[in-house]
Design a protein around this motif. Structure first.
Motif, PDB file in Angstrom:
ATOM      1  N   VAL B 281       0.837  -1.202   0.000  1.00 23.69           N
ATOM      2  CA  VAL B 281       0.000   0.000   0.000  1.00 23.69           C
ATOM      3  C   VAL B 281       0.874   1.255   0.000  1.00 23.69           C
ATOM      4  O   VAL B 281       0.626   2.203  -0.750  1.00 23.69           O
ATOM      5  CB  VAL B 281      -0.950  -0.004   1.223  1.00 23.69           C
ATOM      6  N   LEU B 282       1.932   1.221   0.824  1.00 24.85           N
ATOM      7  CA  LEU B 282       2.834   2.374   0.914  1.00 24.85           C
ATOM      8  C   LEU B 282       3.467   2.705  -0.432  1.00 24.85           C
ATOM      9  O   LEU B 282       3.450   3.853  -0.885  1.00 24.85           O
ATOM     10  CB  LEU B 282       3.943   2.073   1.918  1.00 24.85           C
ATOM     11  N   ILE B 283       3.986   1.673  -1.089  1.00 24.08           N
ATOM     12  CA  ILE B 283       4.715   1.924  -2.335  1.00 24.08           C
ATOM     13  C   ILE B 283       3.748   2.405  -3.421  1.00 24.08           C
ATOM     14  O   ILE B 283       4.079   3.275  -4.220  1.00 24.08           O
ATOM     15  CB  ILE B 283       5.499   0.668  -2.785  1.00 24.08           C
ATOM     16  N   MET B 284       2.515   1.861  -3.424  1.00 22.69           N
ATOM     17  CA  MET B 284       1.523   2.306  -4.396  1.00 22.69           C
ATOM     18  C   MET B 284       1.191   3.774  -4.163  1.00 22.69           C
ATOM     19  O   MET B 284       1.082   4.560  -5.106  1.00 22.69           O
ATOM     20  CB  MET B 284       0.260   1.449  -4.289  1.00 22.69           C
ATOM     21  N   THR B 285       1.020   4.146  -2.893  1.00 21.69           N
ATOM     22  CA  THR B 285       0.689   5.531  -2.562  1.00 21.69           C
ATOM     23  C   THR B 285       1.823   6.467  -2.973  1.00 21.69           C
ATOM     24  O   THR B 285       1.597   7.487  -3.629  1.00 21.69           O
ATOM     25  CB  THR B 285       0.449   5.670  -1.044  1.00 21.69           C
ATOM     26  N   VAL B 286       3.051   6.078  -2.581  1.00 22.77           N
ATOM     27  CA  VAL B 286       4.203   6.915  -2.917  1.00 22.77           C
ATOM     28  C   VAL B 286       4.291   7.103  -4.425  1.00 22.77           C
ATOM     29  O   VAL B 286       4.462   8.215  -4.932  1.00 22.77           O
ATOM     30  CB  VAL B 286       5.504   6.288  -2.371  1.00 22.77           C
ATOM     31  N   ASN B 287       4.153   5.992  -5.154  1.00 20.07           N
ATOM     32  CA  ASN B 287       4.257   6.063  -6.598  1.00 20.07           C
ATOM     33  C   ASN B 287       3.165   6.949  -7.204  1.00 20.07           C
ATOM     34  O   ASN B 287       3.416   7.727  -8.122  1.00 20.07           O
ATOM     35  CB  ASN B 287       4.179   4.654  -7.191  1.00 20.07           C
ATOM     36  N   TYR B 288       1.949   6.851  -6.649  1.00 20.12           N
ATOM     37  CA  TYR B 288       0.825   7.646  -7.139  1.00 20.12           C
ATOM     38  C   TYR B 288       1.119   9.134  -6.958  1.00 20.12           C
ATOM     39  O   TYR B 288       0.929   9.949  -7.864  1.00 20.12           O
ATOM     40  CB  TYR B 288      -0.446   7.248  -6.382  1.00 20.12           C
ATOM     41  N   ILE B 289       1.631   9.475  -5.764  1.00 20.27           N
ATOM     42  CA  ILE B 289       1.923  10.880  -5.476  1.00 20.27           C
ATOM     43  C   ILE B 289       3.022  11.400  -6.403  1.00 20.27           C
ATOM     44  O   ILE B 289       2.909  12.491  -6.967  1.00 20.27           O
ATOM     45  CB  ILE B 289       2.346  11.050  -3.992  1.00 20.27           C
ATOM     46  N   ILE B 290       4.071  10.568  -6.602  1.00 20.89           N
ATOM     47  CA  ILE B 290       5.169  11.001  -7.476  1.00 20.89           C
ATOM     48  C   ILE B 290       4.675  11.224  -8.892  1.00 20.89           C
ATOM     49  O   ILE B 290       5.036  12.188  -9.556  1.00 20.89           O
ATOM     50  CB  ILE B 290       6.288   9.945  -7.489  1.00 20.89           C
ATOM     51  N   ARG B 291       3.806  10.337  -9.354  1.00 23.56           N
ATOM     52  CA  ARG B 291       3.243  10.477 -10.686  1.00 23.56           C
ATOM     53  C   ARG B 291       2.591  11.840 -10.859  1.00 23.56           C
ATOM     54  O   ARG B 291       2.693  12.464 -11.897  1.00 23.56           O
ATOM     55  CB  ARG B 291       2.177   9.399 -10.892  1.00 23.56           C
ATOM     56  N   LYS B 292       1.862  12.250  -9.792  1.00 27.48           N
ATOM     57  CA  LYS B 292       1.169  13.540  -9.848  1.00 27.48           C
ATOM     58  C   LYS B 292       2.170  14.683  -9.917  1.00 27.48           C
ATOM     59  O   LYS B 292       1.959  15.672 -10.609  1.00 27.48           O
ATOM     60  CB  LYS B 292       0.292  13.711  -8.596  1.00 27.48           C
ATOM     61  N   ILE B 293       3.269  14.550  -9.153  1.00 30.20           N
ATOM     62  CA  ILE B 293       4.231  15.653  -9.066  1.00 30.20           C
ATOM     63  C   ILE B 293       5.135  15.692 -10.295  1.00 30.20           C
ATOM     64  O   ILE B 293       5.253  16.700 -10.966  1.00 30.20           O
ATOM     65  CB  ILE B 293       5.092  15.537  -7.791  1.00 30.20           C
TER      66      ILE B 293
END
Lengths: 297, 300
Positions: B281-293
């Motif tokens: 869950v953590l890595i998916m969240t981190v990746n999602y946020i990075i994608r946005k940025i």
């Protein structure tokens, strides 16, 4: 302006030399401590503790280690076998996988890449894996249990793929194909020849893993004759009754006043020695390979 | 199917890797079922009595889960932040050294700890900190101070673990940063020199910003595995010393101990599954946020 610049440059040079020397010492002194202790008489260690320079020089630690060399030599044997087989087999399989995934005309490469990469995102954990290895694959006390798990990692396959991509031009593969070379032949005759620095790096990662592995023995090996070198050392350090056990197997009584402390340290040196000896040669390839990998991302 | 026939040689060459991960990684995923059972070595996988979430409930209520999670994440954050900052600082200083052989020599020495096994690390710790004859207590005695039993002081080990992590990994990250520094074009420095920037300004305004992308890549890579502990490091330093568990137990050591020492299979699987899921869950969240940025830095 230039005077100020000069002053700052000198300041930085001073800082740079001081810090690198201090950090280097911090990296080196622990090894010197072990070496020194391995050359110290045991009574001296018990009386005055470990020193950076042997308080009372003696080789008795090494003598004890080599009085019954069977166990060390056997552990060396196990580690050499697992390291050589594991590295060779792992390299063969991972270079093939990396090559296939690097081929742009291989349609499902992204799907398969993800299939491999996904295992770093989620896994069943240690316990189900352990039970599979011992109960279903029956690998307890088998050297296969020490070799198989470390053969491939997603990280190294991806590293290999990137190496091959940057080292082997697409056109070369295309023209080889037009000349009638098969896919395996292209891999064997062209790709492998061109990606040697990458292969050296991945090979070093593999060899280092196998050489330093103790976890495999602690999980899967009950028979002390099949312990890896590092796990053998681990047992020597952690069992107070080591000397007693070693004597018991041979039927010779060793008494209580044997150099246990210096023997432990001598054993550590015997185990690490070859690595330290090879290190200057190995290190250069490692740095070179890592540098290529880092630049390419 | 056509593709399978056309590229059959490539498929065959990839097959060992596919099988390897199928057996080594995908099969064990089925075994997470143990987490919901009262495990017994005599039963087969699906014969063990089903107990639902009881194992998780116990881990949660006993406070084990919270403590392990905080320890695991806390240590990893310290490793990531300190590890990168110190590696960057050392890489910059090393790159400024004028003498070439000295540069090579110190770099080799700093890289050395990365090559020795964690068992050797435990020998070092034993050599330095054991109560009766350790180097640390010998030093203290020379200064007239009494011996200290480090092995019974849980708080000290927080710093020792971080220290030895840095000791072992500094050389590795430094090599990567050094490579990045070498890649910076000399022209930037020349131009800055002409504009009157002194050496500290050149480092702060050119070198440091140029290392940003390397830093971010390494950072994201390590954030992805923030729930995975450095098992070797913790186990070799702490072992089964129960006095220190409060401050030094991480998920990996707990799982290993439950498996090999206390034989609590159900509990160990539950903790492992929790670690895997939380990490996922953590890595998916981190990746999602990075994608946005910034899409360029996304892991996948």
């Amino acid at each position: 302006m230039t005077i100020k610049d000069d002053r700052y440059t000198k300041l930085l040079q001073g800082l740079a030399y001081t810090v690198t020397v201090l950090v280097s010492l911090a990296c080196l002194i622990p090894f010197l401590l072990i070496l020194s202790a391995s050359l110290t008489a045991n009574e001296s260690i018990i009386r005055e503790g470990y020193h950076l320079i042997p308080a009372e020089f003696s080789l008795e630690g090494y003598k004890t280690v080599f009085t019954f060399p069977d166990e060390v030599l056997r552990a060396y044997g196990v580690t050499i076998i697992t390291t050589v087989t594991g590295t060779a087999l792992g390299l063969f399989l991972m270079t093939m996988a990396g090559y296939v995934l690097a081929r742009k005309d291989f349609k499902y490469r992204n799907g398969f890449s993800f299939y491999i990469y996904f295992t770093t995102l989620f896994g069943g954990g240690l316990v189900p894996w352990y039970i599979m290895m011992t109960k279903y694959l029956q690998l307890t006390d088998s050297l296969k249990a020490l070799i198989l798990p470390g053969l491939m990692t997603p990280f190294l396959i991806i590293l290999m793929k990137n190496f091959i991509r940057s080292a082997v031009p697409e056109e070369l593969i295309e023209s080889a194909k037009i000349d009638g070379a098969g896919d395996f032949r292209i891999y064997w005759r062209i790709v492998l020849q061109l990606s040697m620095p990458g292969i050296a790096t991945v090979g070093l990662f593999l060899a280092l893993h196998y050489w330093n592995d103790w976890f495999g023995s602690s999980l899967f090996i009950n028979d002390p004759h099949k312990y890896q070198l590092q796990f053998h050392l681990y047992n020597v350090i952690n069992s107070a009754s080591f000397i007693a056990n070693m004597g018991a197997g041979t039927g010779i009584s060793l008494g209580a006043d044997l150099p246990t402390e210096s023997t432990k340290m001598a054993m550590a040196i015997v185990v690490t020695g070859p690595i330290l000896f090879l290190y200057p040669f190995v290190q250069r390839y490692f740095v070179k390979g890592l540098t290529i990998g880092a630049v390419k991302g | 199917m056509h593709e399978l026939v056309r590229n059959r040689v490539l498929f065959l060459m990839l097959l060992p890797a596919l099988l390897f991960f199928l057996i080594n990684s995908y099969f064990p995923m089925v075994g997470v079922y143990y987490a919901f059972t009262q495990f017994d070595f005599n039963y087969g996988l699906f014969d063990a009595p089903f107990v639902g979430l009881q194992n998780f409930e116990f881990l949660w209520k006993s406070g084990t889960l919270v403590r392990l999670t905080l320890n695991t994440i806390g240590y990893n954050l310290a490793f990531i932040v300190l590890g990168n900052v110190i590696a960057i600082a050392c890489a910059i200083l090393l790159s400024e050294l004028r003498s070439k052989w000295f540069k090579k020599l110190t770099q080799s020495i700093m890289f050395l700890p990365y090559f020795v096994s964690f068992v050797i690390l435990s020998v070092i710790v034993y050599n330095v900190f054991n109560y009766d004859s350790g180097f640390f207590n010998t030093l203290l005695a020379q200064f007239g101070a009494g011996p200290v039993d480090v092995y019974s002081k849980p708080v000290v080990w927080i710093f020792l673990i971080i220290l030895f992590y840095l000791w072992k990994n500094l050389g590795y990250s430094m090599v990567i940063y050094l490579a990045a520094i070498t890649g910076i074009s000399e022209e930037y420095y020349e131009a800055a020199k002409i504009d009157g920037a002194h050496i500290f300004q050149r480092i702060w305004y050119i070198t440091v910003p140029m290392l940003k992308s390397t830093f971010v890549v390494l950072l994201l890579f390590s954030l992805g595995s923030i729930m995975k502990g450095q098992f070797d490091l913790f186990y070799q330093l702490i072992g089964n010393n129960g006095l220190l568990y409060n401050t030094t137990d991480i998920l990996d050591t707990y799982v290993f101990r439950s498996l090999k020492v206390t034989f609590d299979i159900g509990m160990a699987t539950a903790a492992g599954l929790y670690q895997s899921l939380f990490g996922f869950v953590l890595i998916m969240t981190v990746n999602y946020i990075i994608r946005k940025i910034n899409d360029d830095y996304a892991l996948f």
